[in-house]
Write a protein that holds these residues in place. Structure first.
Motif, PDB file in Angstrom:
ATOM      1  N   LEU A   1      41.505  77.284  53.195  1.00  0.00           N
ATOM      2  CA  LEU A   1      42.584  78.355  53.541  1.00  0.00           C
ATOM      3  C   LEU A   1      42.707  78.270  55.172  1.00  0.00           C
ATOM      4  O   LEU A   1      44.021  78.210  55.519  1.00  0.00           O
ATOM      5  CB  LEU A   1      42.193  79.684  52.898  1.00  0.00           C
TER       6      LEU A   1
ATOM      7  N   GLN B   1      48.171  82.898  52.434  1.00  0.00           N
ATOM      8  CA  GLN B   1      46.788  82.588  53.071  1.00  0.00           C
ATOM      9  C   GLN B   1      46.046  83.871  52.881  1.00  0.00           C
ATOM     10  O   GLN B   1      44.888  84.149  52.483  1.00  0.00           O
ATOM     11  CB  GLN B   1      46.682  81.817  54.290  1.00  0.00           C
TER      12      GLN B   1
ATOM     13  N   PHE C   1      46.983  73.707  48.862  1.00  0.00           N
ATOM     14  CA  PHE C   1      46.192  74.256  49.971  1.00  0.00           C
ATOM     15  C   PHE C   1      45.074  73.067  50.572  1.00  0.00           C
ATOM     16  O   PHE C   1      45.025  72.682  51.500  1.00  0.00           O
ATOM     17  CB  PHE C   1      45.403  75.377  50.120  1.00  0.00           C
TER      18      PHE C   1
ATOM     19  N   THR D   1      45.265  71.337  54.136  1.00  0.00           N
ATOM     20  CA  THR D   1      44.445  72.189  55.042  1.00  0.00           C
ATOM     21  C   THR D   1      44.224  71.629  56.325  1.00  0.00           C
ATOM     22  O   THR D   1      43.991  72.306  57.198  1.00  0.00           O
ATOM     23  CB  THR D   1      42.891  72.309  54.213  1.00  0.00           C
TER      24      THR D   1
END
Length: 441
Positions: free
Chosen positions: A419, A355, A335, A339
């Motif tokens: 996230l 997520q 992630f 991101t």
């Protein structure tokens, strides 16, 4: 006596003089009653109109004072056929109209319209617009320029501002420029449009208060007149904001892809995004025609079709990597790499399942930390007992303990940003976790 007449002038001669006087009155009345529609033409033409009218009225006024005219009126007066030339001037309305023309011309000539039309950048335009409205407010001292005409004048200036904005924009091929140059240009123009709004809003209040000063102003209250400012700048503002948002998103996407570019496949995605933008280089950002709007819709549709393919390729990469890991830490690592791309709606939707699970884990960790703090204070904690073994003073130990907890909270917030992306605090779940972490701190 001056003419050597020994007897009263004949009736034919007097009638001829009366006819001349009547013709003068007719011509003067035509000039005095003449006006122009301010909503047609430019502001410069309005300024020139009052300048020419003043000059014409002054010429007539001077002619009425000439020897020949004074002599004609003297003859008619001696024969009880007319009053003096001065009274004639007053009764025709020439004197009051001249006073109006002088007042209007002097006020209008103070408008820096030539400076506006000579501007070659938007910072200059902002300064000139402020000067324009400073001069416009002096209308309260002007005789014979009604509120309704003042509103038409502002609308005329609005047209000139639009024309000059388009002139400056057309001097640069904005969509071909580097993003920084493009952004500065668009930002400057939007700043001018905002400056116009900032000036017209208080000026409208000024006109309303000025129109309520009573009969001496010759104005009706603004609310009783069907007048309003017409902002021709709105279509330009909407188009610029639309183009600015599009190119901002494009530039953001392209820069992130270039930063992530590690493989041949990544470079191919960058090339796709760059090629999708190419048709936009010919777009004229100031074109407000229907054909330009249609062209923009078509180009963005084609652009989105290509970029959706790039999004899908990235989604497949993310899913493949996530499905091949077994630990939470490995998921956060993946992630962390992607991101910055989570502002893309398609990519965001594709990783929502992973997520949500990871956000639940962060929330549980924060709640567990909160429960721990509620259940035990520093003097009773394991950290206090360890500090005592190492002879760490109580205050220093408490500070170390609290900073360790703050570090844990910050680490959890970093994970939230990983996230949800850089705009994580705009997300509803992100705001909830921010509130919980602030409470913990």
């Amino acid at each position: 006596t001056e003419l050597g007449w020994g007897e009263k002038p004949s009736s034919d001669l007097l009638n001829g003089f009366l006819s001349i006087k009547g013709q003068w009155a007719h011509e003067i009345h035509k000039l005095i009653s003449h006006t122009r529609e301010l909503n047609q033409g430019t502001t410069i033409q309005e300024i020139n109109y009052w300048s020419v009218l003043r000059s014409s009225l002054e010429t007539i006024s001077h002619e009425l004072e000439s020897y020949e005219v004074q002599l004609l009126f003297s003859i008619l007066k001696d024969n009880n056929l007319v009053v003096s030339a001065g009274t004639f001037e007053a009764t025709t309305g020439l004197r009051s109209r001249l006073e109006e023309a002088v007042s209007n011309e002097e006020w209008l000539s103070g408008l820096p319209m030539n400076s506006l039309l000579a501007c070659n950048d938007f910072s200059q335009m902002e300064i000139v617009i402020e000067k324009i409205f400073t001069q416009l407010k002096r209308v309260k001292n002007v005789k014979g320029y009604p509120v309704s005409r003042t509103v038409d004048l502002v609308n005329s200036i609005n047209k000139d501002v639009l024309k000059q904005c388009i002139t400056i924009l057309n001097a640069s091929h904005a969509m071909q420029e580097d993003y920084d140059v493009f952004s500065t240009l668009i930002g400057g123009c939007l700043s001018v449009l905002k400056q116009w709004d900032n000036q017209t809003i208080p000026f409208w209040s000024f006109l309303r208060s000025n129109s309520k000063m009573g009969p001496k102003t010759g104005n009706k209250p603004v609310n009783s007149i069907s007048i309003r400012f017409i902002d021709l700048l709105i279509p330009l503002k909407e188009r610029l904001e639309m183009i600015q948002a599009f190119r901002s998103n494009h530039e953001r996407f392209l820069v992130i892809l270039q930063q992530m570019c590690k493989t041949v496949e990544d470079k191919a995605l960058v090339n796709l995004v760059q090629s999708a933008y190419e048709p936009f280089r010919r777009v004229v950002i100031s074109d407000l025609s229907e054909s330009a709007a249609s062209e923009w819709v078509y180009l963005t549709k084609e652009y989105n079709r290509v970029v959706d393919q790039v999004d899908q390729s990235i989604v497949e990469t993310i899913r493949t990597q996530l499905s091949g890991v077994s630990s939470t830490e490995q998921m956060f690592t993946i992630f962390r790499r992607f991101t910055k791309l989570f502002f893309r709606p398609h990519i965001q939707a594709s990783i929502q399942q992973y997520q949500s699970g990871l956000l639940d884990q962060v929330r549980k960790d924060l709640e567990q930390l909160n429960d721990m703090l509620l259940g035990v204070s520093y003097p009773d904690s394991e950290a206090a007992r360890l500090a005592q073994l190492y002879d760490i003073p109580k205050v220093a130990g408490a500070v170390i303990w609290s900073r360790q907890i703050e570090h844990q909270v910050d680490k959890h917030l970093e994970r939230v940003e990983i996230l949800l992306g850089p705009d994580w605090e705009k997300n509803q779940e992100g705001r909830r976790l921010r509130q919980l972490s602030d409470l913990l701190k």
